[in-house]
Design a protein around this motif. Structure first.
Motif, PDB file in Angstrom:
ATOM      1  N   MET A  17       3.290  20.757  42.912  1.00 43.74           N
ATOM      2  CA  MET A  17       3.356  19.681  41.936  1.00 43.74           C
ATOM      3  C   MET A  17       4.050  20.178  40.669  1.00 43.74           C
ATOM      4  N   LYS A  18       4.600  19.250  39.877  1.00 44.21           N
ATOM      5  CA  LYS A  18       5.208  19.578  38.602  1.00 44.21           C
ATOM      6  C   LYS A  18       4.160  19.451  37.490  1.00 44.21           C
ATOM      7  N   ALA A  19       4.257  20.343  36.513  1.00 44.49           N
ATOM      8  CA  ALA A  19       3.344  20.312  35.373  1.00 44.49           C
ATOM      9  C   ALA A  19       4.080  20.821  34.150  1.00 44.49           C
ATOM     10  N   LEU A  20       3.768  20.236  32.993  1.00 42.31           N
ATOM     11  CA  LEU A  20       4.333  20.661  31.716  1.00 42.31           C
ATOM     12  C   LEU A  20       3.386  21.701  31.132  1.00 42.31           C
ATOM     13  N   LEU A  21       3.823  22.962  31.077  1.00 38.92           N
ATOM     14  CA  LEU A  21       2.898  24.060  30.825  1.00 38.92           C
ATOM     15  C   LEU A  21       3.132  24.763  29.493  1.00 38.92           C
ATOM     16  N   SER A  22       2.008  25.201  28.922  1.00 39.59           N
ATOM     17  CA  SER A  22       2.003  26.080  27.765  1.00 39.59           C
ATOM     18  C   SER A  22       1.713  27.496  28.270  1.00 39.59           C
ATOM     19  N   HIS A  23       2.698  28.397  28.106  1.00 42.57           N
ATOM     20  CA  HIS A  23       2.545  29.779  28.558  1.00 42.57           C
ATOM     21  C   HIS A  23       2.114  30.708  27.424  1.00 42.57           C
ATOM     22  N   SER A  24       2.406  30.312  26.183  1.00 42.91           N
ATOM     23  CA  SER A  24       2.019  31.103  25.021  1.00 42.91           C
ATOM     24  C   SER A  24       1.877  30.157  23.836  1.00 42.91           C
ATOM     25  N   PRO A  25       1.096  30.544  22.809  1.00 41.76           N
ATOM     26  CA  PRO A  25       0.885  29.653  21.664  1.00 41.76           C
ATOM     27  C   PRO A  25       2.210  29.291  20.987  1.00 41.76           C
ATOM     28  N   GLY A  26       2.354  28.015  20.680  1.00 36.92           N
ATOM     29  CA  GLY A  26       3.575  27.562  20.021  1.00 36.92           C
ATOM     30  C   GLY A  26       3.647  26.052  19.984  1.00 36.92           C
ATOM     31  N   GLY A  27       4.717  25.535  19.400  1.00 35.96           N
ATOM     32  CA  GLY A  27       4.911  24.102  19.272  1.00 35.96           C
ATOM     33  C   GLY A  27       5.358  23.446  20.556  1.00 35.96           C
ATOM     34  N   PRO A  28       5.632  22.145  20.497  1.00 34.87           N
ATOM     35  CA  PRO A  28       6.023  21.397  21.698  1.00 34.87           C
ATOM     36  C   PRO A  28       7.277  21.940  22.368  1.00 34.87           C
ATOM     37  N   GLU A  29       8.141  22.581  21.582  1.00 32.39           N
ATOM     38  CA  GLU A  29       9.388  23.102  22.142  1.00 32.39           C
ATOM     39  C   GLU A  29       9.151  24.275  23.087  1.00 32.39           C
ATOM     40  N   THR A  30       7.954  24.847  23.083  1.00 35.33           N
ATOM     41  CA  THR A  30       7.657  25.991  23.957  1.00 35.33           C
ATOM     42  C   THR A  30       7.185  25.571  25.340  1.00 35.33           C
ATOM     43  N   LEU A  31       6.929  24.293  25.543  1.00 40.89           N
ATOM     44  CA  LEU A  31       6.433  23.820  26.833  1.00 40.89           C
ATOM     45  C   LEU A  31       7.550  23.827  27.877  1.00 40.89           C
TER      46      LEU A  31
END
Length: 332
Positions: free
Chosen positions: A1-15
């Motif tokens: 499946m596809k998922a919008l992921l946060s890999h490290s702390p940061g703003g929306p541009e890091t997803l």
């Protein structure tokens, strides 16, 4: 499946949009095929590790969803594959599939879209708990709503009117004032953008006092915080109730002498903890919301929608405080 992921702390541009294995429903759980996920202020915080919950990474933001049951876990009764539902999982919703606790799911009423359903629960459930349980709002009260064109703000305006209160909506632009009026606000005050010096704070307090009238506001609903909090508190009525809902403008420090002079209450509003501690009371509130929705007294306003790949843009639009109502991420 596809998922919008946060890999490290940061703003929306890091997803990043990544592929993950499909999750599996365990005991007491439902596997949900997500059709829509609403964006809320906690989404802007959780990806930066500034929220009270810090999920293990990588994780998908998206605390509020609507979708269809894809699989039913062991021991779950009352749900079948294909049933439509809404839920507030806290995070994980910006993905094609998510596993949720079956006890936290509510049926999406017939005739309502997934986008509408995703935009309902968190904002309206927060606001009904705030106004009914914490603010003890009653017919004839004057209710001042800060940030009244946002998701929780518009919900508070509508629920305040449904309760029979006089609602004064405080917003930061004429466009937002029109939205608050359309939601039923009796009066609107347009305030300037902070931060404020001492004179600016005093002027803002006078704006609020003039808007609510000489007797003050019986209930103040504050999902904004920052430099707006103290001026709003100065407009409260004798034995009024000041509701602390959120802090996109910063965490304020209130002078407690004001609470003594007005004999008023300052009440925190943490809907998620309330729902977990008293699920029966929360379910009763949700039933009331469905009734008001059916009667046309409340209706989620969706100002923009984004596909999953652009979910970061949706979060950024909310973080910039440019949104009227809700933003929804849609999944085909």
């Amino acid at each position: 499946m596809k998922a919008l992921l946060s890999h490290s702390p940061g703003g929306p541009e890091t997803l990043t949009l990544d592929e993950l294995p499909d999750p599996v429903a365990g005991k007491g759980e439902l596997l949900v095929s997500v059709r829509a996920a609403a964006v809320n202020f906690p989404d802007t915080l959780i990806i930066e590790d500034k929220y009270q919950f810090k999920p293990a990474r990588p994780f998908a933001p998206g605390g509020e969803i609507a979708g269809e049951v894809e699989a039913v876990g062991e021991g779950v009764e009352g749900w079948s594959v294909g049933d439509r539902l809404i839920a507030v999982p806290g995070w994980g919703g910006m993905a094609e599939k998510v596993v949720i606790n079956a006890r936290t799911a509510y049926r999406l009423p017939d005739g309502r879209s997934f986008e509408e359903g995703a935009a309902l629960l968190l904002t309206y459930a927060t606001s009904i708990h705030a106004l009914y349980d914490r603010g003890h709002l009653k017919e004839g009260d004057t209710l001042l709503v800060l940030g009244a064109a946002g998701g929780v703000g518009l919900a508070a305006v509508e629920l305040g009117k449904a309760r029979g209160a006089r609602v004064v909506a405080a917003v930061s632009s004429e466009e937002k004032a029109a939205a608050a009026k359309a939601a039923g606000a009796d009066d609107v005050v347009v305030y300037p953008r902070g931060p404020f010096d001492k004179d600016g704070s005093k002027a803002l307090a006078q704006l609020f006092k003039d808007a609510v009238g000489p007797d003050g506001a019986n209930v103040i609903y504050d999902p904004v915080g920052g430099d707006y909090a103290e001026p709003a508190l100065r407009s409260i009525a004798w034995e009024g109730r000041y509701l602390v809902v959120g802090f996109p403008a910063g965490i304020p420090k209130l002078p407690l002498n004001l609470t003594l002079l007005k004999s008023c209450d300052v009440s925190g509003v943490f809907w998620g903890a309330f729902a977990a501690r008293d699920p029966k009371a929360n379910a009763a509130h949700v039933a009331e919301l469905f009734r008001l929705w059916e009667q046309g007294k409340i209706a989620p306003r969706i100002s923009a929608s984004y596909p999953l790949a652009q979910g970061g843009e949706g979060i950024a639009s909310l973080a910039n405080r440019n949104v009227i109502g809700k933003v929804v991420i849609t999944l085909d």
